[in-house]
Scaffold this active site. Sequence first.
Site, PDB file in Angstrom:
ATOM      1  N   ASP A   1       1.072  -1.074   0.076  1.00  0.00           N
ATOM      2  CA  ASP A   1      -0.119  -0.166   0.133  1.00  0.00           C
ATOM      3  C   ASP A   1       0.488   1.470  -0.204  1.00  0.00           C
ATOM      4  OD1 ASP A   1      -2.330   1.629   2.640  1.00  0.00           O
ATOM      5  OD2 ASP A   1      -2.409   1.556   0.122  1.00  0.00           O
TER       6      ASP A   1
ATOM      7  N   ASP B   1      -9.471  -0.619   3.235  1.00  0.00           N
ATOM      8  CA  ASP B   1      -9.055   0.129   4.928  1.00  0.00           C
ATOM      9  C   ASP B   1      -9.696  -0.616   5.282  1.00  0.00           C
ATOM     10  OD1 ASP B   1      -8.305   3.004   2.735  1.00  0.00           O
ATOM     11  OD2 ASP B   1      -7.081   1.216   3.277  1.00  0.00           O
TER      12      ASP B   1
END
Lengths: 258, 460
Positions: free
Chosen positions: B249, B378
């Site tokens: 990420d 997320d």
Amino acid sequence: MTTSVFFGCTFIAFGPAISLFLFTIARDPLRVIFLIAGAFFWLVSLLLSSLVWFIAVQISNKENASVQKGLLIFGVVLSVLLQETFRFSYYKLLKRANEGLMALSQEDAMPISIRQLAYVSGLGFGFMSGAFSVVNILADSLGPGTVGIHGDSQHYFVSSAFMTMAIILLHMFWGVVFFDACEKKRWWAVVIVVLSHLLVSCLSFLNPQYEGSLIPAYVVMCVMGMWAFSSAGGSFRNLKLCLTCRDKDFLLANHRPR
Amino acid sequence: MAENLANVLHEQLSEGFPDTHRNNSGEGADRRRVVEGVDQELNGQPPSARPSQRLESEEDEDEELTLKYGAKHVIMLFVPVTLCMVVVVATIKSVSFYTQKDGQLIYTPFPEDTETVGQRALNSILNAAIMISVIIVMTLLLVVLYKYRCYKVIHGWLIISSLLLLFFFSFIYLGEVFKTYNVGMDYITLALIIWNFGVVGMICIHWKGPLHLQQAYLIMISALMALVFIKYLPEWTAWLILAVISVYDLVAVLCPKGPLRMLVETAQERNEPIFPALIYSSTMVWLVNMADTDAESRKKPALNSTTPESQAAPSQSTQGPDDGGFTTDWELRQQETLGHMESSEETRRQVQEMPSARPPAIQSDDSEERGVKLGLGDFIFYSVLVGKASATASGDWNTTLACFVAILIGLCLTLLLLAIFKKALPALPISITFGLVFYFATDNLVRPFMDQLALHQFYI
């Protein structure tokens, strides 16, 4: 060991704290954030003290029960001292952050006052401390079992709940007094806070003689409550005005007729 | 496939700044337009004459607003993240189906119940590597499709995956909940419930719907996805995947050639919102249908005509060629029947002063409110961490609580960095790092300490 025990103990332990949260903190996002940050700081202090205790246990004699108990007592004292150290470092961090925020926004007033921060951070410490002490016990109280079947005290759950409530409120009062003392550089007050925390924790060594631990803990809580009230600016006169609904400033601020 | 889809566009956090979405009339652009209008009114000069002064005052206002609304944005994200985690933890604790070992996904083929620790470690590393490469391939595919404007393919992909989540996974979830609480249910009622749930979900997520309902559906599908991961990922693989995906990420969003960064930049260049099905937004998005570009161009002259114009002629000439669909003979016919109608400065100002009806899609009460967006991935990975902690930790609730607080603090720090840097940031690294550290520390260090304290009823 029923749902009524579970609910009863939950509300005893967390009732005052949750009401305080709902009525004073939940509406303001900044306070919620500082509450969670306070909880985080308490957690870090617990982590460090458990690390030290764990290492001490690993290198010691695991068979010897009295050594283990001694190490546990050492762990408790160390944890109390670390908690207060982290309270102080949280205070320092908040001071520096507040100064930075003020410089950045060029406003005269801080978005949140140091007294509110003291209250909120104390409550954050209290929430986390109470949660870690009692949540596993509450979860067990839902399941099957008999309390004290091997001769231990039968009042385990209720006494845990009351002790937890005392600890949560005590953390809040300690927070207020501590920050106020740091603001006014009264180090003797800080020492008294640390000593009273040590006193309450060490009194819990007397468990399961609950008269020796619960009652003094509540006495300390009342004393600290009065001290926190007076250091936050309260007085007997204020209290009287507030209770008889004649406090003009408060009424004005809340737009209520007298 | 559905798992990958949700993984694909997840780790970004962006704030809808009006500077980059000037023609979008959501999220504070109203205020911006009023400011511009006032400037034009005062000087009578075309706005391009004084760009620097306006930029400065805008920046100062930006700073103040950022600080003032920063805390509000943090809470706007705390609440859904907390809700998602609560749903996942409650399900894990009550429905035993999600903690049973019923095999593994095809993306993690190596089993973890081996004889030696070394073999187990190797298997989990291989599993994590395969999963991460699948995720990388899917992300790159999505970015390529988006760059070459294959919107239909992306839409089809998203619709199939939401169909799978909303109908199939929720059917399984409901079935397991009924089994846990021993509730009898006939298939007809069940079909009605699942059908309604699914269809309303599809409409809310892919088309229009009340904001809170859309947010609730996004939370529910994130929770369902997280539960699937918790069930089918073995322990060591799960922790490794969480660690590696936060590194990925970081790389994908911050590196100049990172796929997610390219996706965000392309979307900003084209002035389009990123697919609503993959992003949780705390305020309503104005343009719900991204492929309908005609609607966008038709809105522009309508918007410009509401700002007071001190100089009618030059600004009108820029809109000349676009007559908004009104052909000349339509106008002639209207002038014959209704008489000559032309808006002059005074009439425009009078209309402007009348209370204007807000466009219905803007549902934020505060016109200065800007939203914060968090990718669904997320939500999923935060919930996977907390869910795994509550499923496998022997410290039980202490570990869960510790991971929960750690993730919230990580999110808070990420939002603080967002307020400072003002560009899309990865939301996973800080939170997942804190979460992992606190999980292992609490499970191995704090749990024995607290157990001993509880045994003797000592209080710290």
